[in-house]
Scaffold this motif. Structure first.
Motif, mmCIF file in Angstrom:
data_model
loop_
_atom_site.group_PDB
_atom_site.id
_atom_site.type_symbol
_atom_site.label_atom_id
_atom_site.label_comp_id
_atom_site.label_asym_id
_atom_site.label_seq_id
_atom_site.Cartn_x
_atom_site.Cartn_y
_atom_site.Cartn_z
ATOM 1 N N LEU A 2 0.795 -1.224 0.000
ATOM 2 C CA LEU A 2 0.000 0.000 0.000
ATOM 3 C C LEU A 2 0.827 1.272 0.000
ATOM 4 N N ILE A 3 1.962 1.255 0.656
ATOM 5 C CA ILE A 3 2.755 2.482 0.711
ATOM 6 C C ILE A 3 3.187 2.912 -0.695
ATOM 7 N N TYR A 4 3.400 1.939 -1.573
ATOM 8 C CA TYR A 4 3.730 2.268 -2.961
ATOM 9 C C TYR A 4 2.487 2.195 -3.855
ATOM 10 N N GLY A 5 1.614 1.234 -3.568
ATOM 11 C CA GLY A 5 0.435 1.044 -4.415
ATOM 12 C C GLY A 5 -0.499 2.232 -4.417
ATOM 13 N N LEU A 6 -0.735 2.830 -3.263
ATOM 14 C CA LEU A 6 -1.638 3.979 -3.190
ATOM 15 C C LEU A 6 -1.128 5.147 -4.034
ATOM 16 N N ILE A 7 0.145 5.440 -3.887
ATOM 17 C CA ILE A 7 0.715 6.539 -4.666
ATOM 18 C C ILE A 7 0.738 6.183 -6.147
ATOM 19 N N ALA A 8 1.113 4.942 -6.466
ATOM 20 C CA ALA A 8 1.188 4.525 -7.868
ATOM 21 C C ALA A 8 -0.175 4.589 -8.546
ATOM 22 N N VAL A 9 -1.217 4.094 -7.877
ATOM 23 C CA VAL A 9 -2.558 4.122 -8.467
ATOM 24 C C VAL A 9 -3.053 5.560 -8.584
ATOM 25 N N GLY A 10 -2.755 6.383 -7.576
ATOM 26 C CA GLY A 10 -3.137 7.784 -7.654
ATOM 27 C C GLY A 10 -2.475 8.495 -8.817
ATOM 28 N N VAL A 11 -1.182 8.241 -9.010
ATOM 29 C CA VAL A 11 -0.456 8.833 -10.142
ATOM 30 C C VAL A 11 -1.018 8.298 -11.464
ATOM 31 N N PHE A 12 -1.327 7.002 -11.495
ATOM 32 C CA PHE A 12 -1.891 6.378 -12.696
ATOM 33 C C PHE A 12 -3.180 7.074 -13.120
ATOM 34 N N PHE A 13 -4.104 7.267 -12.179
ATOM 35 C CA PHE A 13 -5.375 7.907 -12.529
ATOM 36 C C PHE A 13 -5.200 9.404 -12.773
ATOM 37 N N THR A 14 -4.290 10.039 -12.051
ATOM 38 C CA THR A 14 -4.028 11.456 -12.303
ATOM 39 C C THR A 14 -3.570 11.654 -13.744
ATOM 40 N N TRP A 15 -2.661 10.798 -14.193
ATOM 41 C CA TRP A 15 -2.130 10.900 -15.553
ATOM 42 C C TRP A 15 -3.167 10.466 -16.589
ATOM 43 N N ARG A 16 -3.807 9.321 -16.359
ATOM 44 C CA ARG A 16 -4.727 8.788 -17.365
ATOM 45 C C ARG A 16 -5.983 9.644 -17.522
ATOM 46 N N LEU A 17 -6.387 10.316 -16.457
ATOM 47 C CA LEU A 17 -7.574 11.176 -16.525
ATOM 48 C C LEU A 17 -7.213 12.640 -16.781
ATOM 49 N N GLY A 18 -5.961 12.877 -17.146
ATOM 50 C CA GLY A 18 -5.563 14.226 -17.523
ATOM 51 C C GLY A 18 -5.592 15.227 -16.377
ATOM 52 N N PHE A 19 -5.089 14.806 -15.198
ATOM 53 C CA PHE A 19 -5.067 15.671 -14.014
ATOM 54 C C PHE A 19 -6.467 16.202 -13.700
ATOM 55 N N VAL A 20 -7.412 15.262 -13.648
ATOM 56 C CA VAL A 20 -8.823 15.617 -13.479
ATOM 57 C C VAL A 20 -9.071 16.414 -12.206
ATOM 58 N N GLN A 21 -8.321 16.119 -11.137
ATOM 59 C CA GLN A 21 -8.554 16.793 -9.860
ATOM 60 C C GLN A 21 -8.095 18.243 -9.875
ATOM 61 N N ILE A 22 -7.250 18.602 -10.840
ATOM 62 C CA ILE A 22 -6.778 19.986 -10.962
ATOM 63 C C ILE A 22 -7.574 20.728 -12.033
ATOM 64 N N ARG A 23 -7.672 20.132 -13.222
ATOM 65 C CA ARG A 23 -8.333 20.790 -14.350
ATOM 66 C C ARG A 23 -9.818 21.018 -14.108
ATOM 67 N N HIS A 24 -10.435 20.120 -13.355
ATOM 68 C CA HIS A 24 -11.884 20.221 -13.153
ATOM 69 C C HIS A 24 -12.247 20.444 -11.684
ATOM 70 N N PHE A 25 -11.351 21.100 -10.950
ATOM 71 C CA PHE A 25 -11.607 21.369 -9.536
ATOM 72 C C PHE A 25 -12.919 22.133 -9.316
ATOM 73 N N PRO A 26 -13.228 23.169 -10.117
ATOM 74 C CA PRO A 26 -14.504 23.885 -9.911
ATOM 75 C C PRO A 26 -15.729 22.982 -10.092
#
Length: 474
Positions: free
Chosen positions: A17-41
């Motif tokens: 989990l210490i690596y998996g959580l960060i890895a999966v988070g980075v995976f979805f951040t990249w694959r979804l085009g930084f959705v949490q930043i671009r679509h924050f509003p």
């Protein structure tokens, strides 16, 4: 048994989990085009689009408050203090990292929970990881394992931990006997949980905004009063995160404690919040809108409330080398420095609210798991409710170290199963996200099941065959 549990925890928390959580988070951040930043509003629009649900579900705002009820607990006060004690200031940086990428993970898992939701025998929406694992991956056995782990961890053990924190805080601040606190807490919990998920949602939308705003206002006051010291605190957090400050734990200790505390607090990727995300009637009527709602929950929990606790502790100067202060007492002493003796009582009351809402929020998750296991009728839910109340009373006056170790193992297993599942189903998340974003550019997004023929045999077409039914206040 303890040997097995310790081995599982070493594997899950030392490696997976210490690596998996960060890895999966980075995976979805990249694959979804930084959705949490671009679509924050969009997160705020999705929450406030409607304050009402339909007869089958709760409102998006109630879903956010209920998930925050579980997320915002003793981990935000005592847990942050423990992370600082064990991992040093750098642990906070890794909490921020986990939360930042975890917002994309939370978006993905809650979007999946929405699209795969069902209606139970009473016509209410149900869903969560067990359902998308069973339907999307054709692995009902894995869904069952996930559900059992969730009931053990969230339905029972973590509620004993929350009760223990409340009892400690009430005894330390007001001198109340722990057993009396446990009985009173169980009675109050019973009033809420015997009303089911709708009653929990109504309580959560009243209590959660009040407690979160009150706590953040105090934090803002502390920051403003010590504004000249804030840059130095931020610099210390960053330096410690990368091992430049070796006073406590070094980089390994900071990362381990920050990641573990971050997951325990914001629950991104754990598979807990999707259970309430599935119960909501999304507005706009598209699975992705509830994904945005739960992504905002991670932001509020960790990047706002946990950060507020950490900064107040570090600004106070009470955390000194060799000090044995940790947990709730550390947070209380820090608050005493900032606002006087009233701070001790303020933290005790904050823990009461934070931990109580966690108990009722955790129950809501466990109820969904019981439905998946086929035990969602009155006998099964009554058994769960009584067991939870007994754990609350027991946890208030007994040491919970042993069972908490077991809950850590259960949480590690359920998180591992969930992370694997959402990665395997990531193609569906990407398609839903692209659909939502494209529709948002021209108007109000609506999910059209006909555009997803590959899901026809996996989702409830009746739920998604039309827009939401006429709204009624839940």
């Amino acid at each position: 048994m303890n040997t097995i549990i310790d081995f599982m925890n070493e594997i899950f928390w030392g490696y997976v989990l210490i690596y998996g959580l960060i890895a999966v988070g980075v995976f979805f951040t990249w694959r979804l085009g930084f959705v949490q930043i671009r679509h924050f509003p969009e997160m705020f629009r999705a929450v406030m689009g409607s304050r009402a649900g339909d007869h089958a579900g709760i409102s998006p705002f109630q879903a956010l408050c209920t998930s925050l009820a579980s997320r915002v607990g003793t981990g935000n006060l005592a847990g942050v203090a423990v992370a600082l004690y064990l991992g040093g200031p750098g642990a906070i940086f890794w909490m921020w990292v986990v939360a930042s990428v975890g917002m994309a993970t939370a978006y993905a898992e809650s979007t999946l929970a929405q699209v795969y939701k069902i209606r139970d025998e009473n016509g209410q929406y149900r869903g969560g990881p067990a359902f998308y694992i069973s339907k999307g991956l054709k692995a009902p056995w894995a869904g069952a394992v996930f559900s059992v782990c969730l009931i053990i961890a969230f339905g029972l053990v973590f509620n004993a931990v929350q009760a223990n924190s409340i009892a400690d805080a009430m005894e330390g601040a007001f001198g109340f006997p722990k057993i009396a606190v446990g009985i009173a807490l169980a009675a109050l919990s019973a009033i809420v949980i015997f009303g089911g998920i709708r009653a929990i949602a109504r309580w959560a939308e009243i209590i959660v905004p009040f407690m979160a705003v009150a706590y953040l206002l105090v934090a803002i006051y502390v920051v403003i009063a010590n504004i000249t010291l804030v840059p130095g605190v931020i610099a210390t957090i960053i330096a410690s995160a990368f091992g430049f400050d070796q006073a406590v734990g070094g980089i390994a200790g900071a990362m381990l404690n920050g990641v573990k505390r971050g997951l325990f607090s914001n629950e991104a990727g754990m598979g807990s919040a999707p259970n309430i995300a599935a119960v909501a009637t999304p507005d706009p009527h598209h699975p992705s809108s509830q994904g945005f709602v739960q992504s905002l929950g991670v932001f509020i929990d960790t990047l706002l409330i946990c950060s507020a606790t950490a900064i107040m502790i570090l600004l106070s100067g009470v955390m000194t080398p060799g000090s044995e202060l940790t947990g709730t007492p550390l947070t209380q002493e820090a608050m005493v420095v900032h606002i006087g003796e009233a701070g001790r009582y303020f933290i005790a009351v904050a823990i009461l609210f934070f931990a109580f809402t966690s108990i009722i929020g955790n129950y809501a998750y466990a109820e969904n798991a019981m439905v998946f296991l086929g035990a969602g009728g009155k006998p099964g839910l009554t058994t769960l409710r009584v067991a939870l109340l007994l754990m609350v009373v027991w946890g208030a006056y007994e040491s919970v170290a042993t069972v908490f170790n077991a809950a850590d193992a259960a949480m590690g297993l359920m998180a591992t199963i969930n992370l694997i599942a959402i990665v395997l189903l990531s193609g569906t998340v990407v398609k839903l996200t692209n659909d939502y974003v494209a529709q948002r550019k021209t108007g109000r997004p609506v999910f059209h099941a006909a555009d997803y023929p590959e899901l026809a045999s996996e989702i409830d077409l009746e739920i998604w065959s039309r827009e939401a039914e006429p709204a009624k206040v839940a």
